[in-house]
Scaffold this active site. Structure first.
Site, PDB file in Angstrom:
ATOM      1  N   SER A 199       0.845  -1.188   0.000  1.00  0.00           N
ATOM      2  CA  SER A 199       0.000   0.000   0.000  1.00  0.00           C
ATOM      3  C   SER A 199       0.880   1.238   0.000  1.00  0.00           C
ATOM      4  CB  SER A 199      -0.892   0.016   1.248  1.00  0.00           C
ATOM      5  OG  SER A 199      -1.481   1.278   1.465  1.00  0.00           O
ATOM      6  N   TYR A 211      -0.095  -0.600  10.931  1.00  0.00           N
ATOM      7  CA  TYR A 211      -0.464  -0.981   9.559  1.00  0.00           C
ATOM      8  C   TYR A 211       0.611  -0.559   8.574  1.00  0.00           C
ATOM      9  CZ  TYR A 211      -3.013  -1.129   5.128  1.00  0.00           C
ATOM     10  OH  TYR A 211      -3.388  -1.385   3.826  1.00  0.00           O
TER      11      TYR A 211
END
Length: 296
Positions: A143, A169
């Site tokens: 990501s 994350y």
């Protein structure tokens, strides 16, 4: 044909024949994973979606197997059930900004699920990937969030700093890129290629832990920038890296919008962070990960 940010996975594989090939897509029961799996199947591949939720597996309309990436026993069981060659492994599943939690082995949940589980799965399936005629392909889905945080090697599990779900994350997504870098080096002579892909922003179940305020902020950021992609558009780069003939033998690269991306430039949201492709960081993470999952 040139592909870009608006391309869909179906468009990417339209002229690709995967007849006789076998693929595994983790998290293939919904969102980007399902769109990726359906595109590979439409091109002729025999696709297995690996899911935690049997209902999602049944609804996908494809072969499915249970897999909980936060449970190393589940990962080993999945790998042990696999027989024969594996041509494509798409490490797509993930969790995002979860409340603080740790596995029974003490690993922070997002790092354990997004990185360690996929690391263990890839290493366990490496022999199957090596059985293919042209070498299997591994796609590590990361990501743009990796741009916000490197892996904190001194405190991966937030034992000495306050837990922050966003930072947790972000570092797990950096770990996905570092895995591709080191796996490419280690498996260079096996014919197995490993590349990282940023699918772009896709609004879906992945964000279900976010607050309304956080979602509104993401919506505003998307509206002022490239906008949200559909799941089919988000799956395009995974499908491209998994199938494009021009990428045969290419490994250790980072892709977004169906193109290889360069190093991140300050003031932009594109490219890969230098710390995410640093060979020393990649080697260090591999050693830590191998010890964590008991891989030789």
């Amino acid at each position: 044909m040139a592909f870009g940010a608006d391309s869909t996975a179906a468009e990417v594989v339209a002229d690709v024949d995967l007849t006789g090939q076998r693929a595994v897509v983790t998290g293939g029961g919904s969102g980007i994973g399902l769109a990726t799996a359906k595109a590979l199947a439409a091109a002729g591949a025999q696709v297995t979606v690996a899911v935690r939720d049997p209902a999602q597996g049944r609804a996908a309309g494809l072969r499915w197997e249970l897999l909980d990436l936060s449970d190393l026993g589940s990962v080993r069981a999945f790998a042990n059930r696999w027989t024969g060659p594996l041509h494509i492994l798409v490490n797509n599943a993930g969790v995002m900004r979860t409340p603080e939690a740790h596995t029974s082995q003490g690993w922070e949940l997002q790092f354990a699920t997004n990185h360690l589980g996929h690391f263990a799965l890839s290493v366990a399936l490496h022999p199957a990937l090596g059985e293919t005629d042209d070498g299997g392909r591994v796609v590590a889905v990361t990501s743009a969030s990796h741009l916000r945080a490197p892996v904190d090697f001194d405190d991966i599990n937030f034992e000495h700093r306050t837990y922050d779900p966003t930072t947790a994350y972000d570092q797990s997504k950096t770990a996905n890129v570092l895995f591709a870098v080191e796996a490419a080096r280690r498996w260079a002579h096996d014919g197995v290629t490993v590349n990282a892909v940023n699918p772009g922003g896709v609004r879906g179940h992945l964000q279900h832990h976010l607050s309304d305020a956080e979602l509104s902020e993401m919506d505003a950021r998307a509206a002022s920038g490239p906008g949200w992609k559909s799941p089919e558009q988000g799956a395009a780069t995974s499908a491209y890296v998994a199938t494009a003939p021009v990428l045969a033998g290419e490994s250790g690269r980072y892709f977004e919008d169906c193109h290889e991306a360069g190093l991140h430039q300050p003031g932009t949201a594109a490219g890969v962070a230098p710390y995410a492709v640093d060979p020393a960081n990649a080697a260090r993470l591999w050693e830590i990960s191998a010890e964590a999952v008991g891989a030789g």
